[in-house]
Design an enzyme around this catalytic site. Structure first.
Site, PDB file in Angstrom:
ATOM      1  CB  CYS A  10      -0.997   0.000   1.164  1.00 45.08           C
ATOM      2  SG  CYS A  10      -0.284   0.285   2.783  1.00 45.08           S
ATOM      3  CB  CYS A  84      -2.913   1.591  -2.274  1.00 38.35           C
ATOM      4  SG  CYS A  84      -1.786   0.908  -3.501  1.00 38.35           S
ATOM      5  CB  CYS A  92       3.011  -2.444  -7.653  1.00 40.89           C
ATOM      6  SG  CYS A  92       3.698  -3.731  -6.613  1.00 40.89           S
TER       7      CYS A  92
END
Length: 149
Positions: A10, A84, A92
């Site tokens: 996150c 998130c 990511c």
């Protein structure tokens, strides 16, 4: 039996990813080894620590981790699950090896509004939704998309 390695990501590794990590390790630590990290790091959200403590889980015991530090260290995960919002999930990194990726969107407890009691109740709702989602994933981990490097 080797445990399946799972990384929850996150924004700050201060709330949602820590809750998901704690639930997976608690519910299926015999089969899975979960870790969590953030794009940046921040201290654990005190409301999140409180609602997890209500369930007997201490999520304050370890330092926050940066996802890119884990990536650069060469860690291998079978699953990378972002918790998130969509815009951050796209940032990511793709971890080495064949990885399954999931995205579960949950509100950020840092952004809650209202009285302390209202924020605490909203945080409990987020906590319960994360636990429910982890339980559903445990029933069908193949729902995650396979991503090849």
């Amino acid at each position: 039996m080797q445990k399946t390695r799972v990384l929850f990501v996150c924004e700050h590794n201060s709330a949602r990813s820590r809750m998901a990590e704690a639930f997976l390790n608690s519910l299926a630590g015999d089969r899975h080894m979960a870790e969590s990290a953030g794009f940046d790091i921040a201290p654990v959200n005190p409301l999140v620590a409180e609602v997890m403590a209500e369930l007997g889980m201490d999520i304050t015991a370890k330092e926050s981790q940066k996802v890119f530090d884990l990536y650069k260290s060469g860690r291998i995960y079978e699953f990378v699950i972002t918790v998130c919002d969509e815009s951050l999930a796209e940032q990511c990194p793709v971890f080495p090896g064949i990885v399954r990726r999931c995205h579960w969107s949950f509100p950020d407890p840092w952004n809650l509004e209202g009285t302390e009691e209202e924020k605490l109740e909203q945080t409990r709702q987020i906590r319960d939704k994360i636990r429910e989602t982890v339980e559903k994933w445990l029933a069908d981990p193949d729902c995650c998309q396979l991503v090849k490097p």
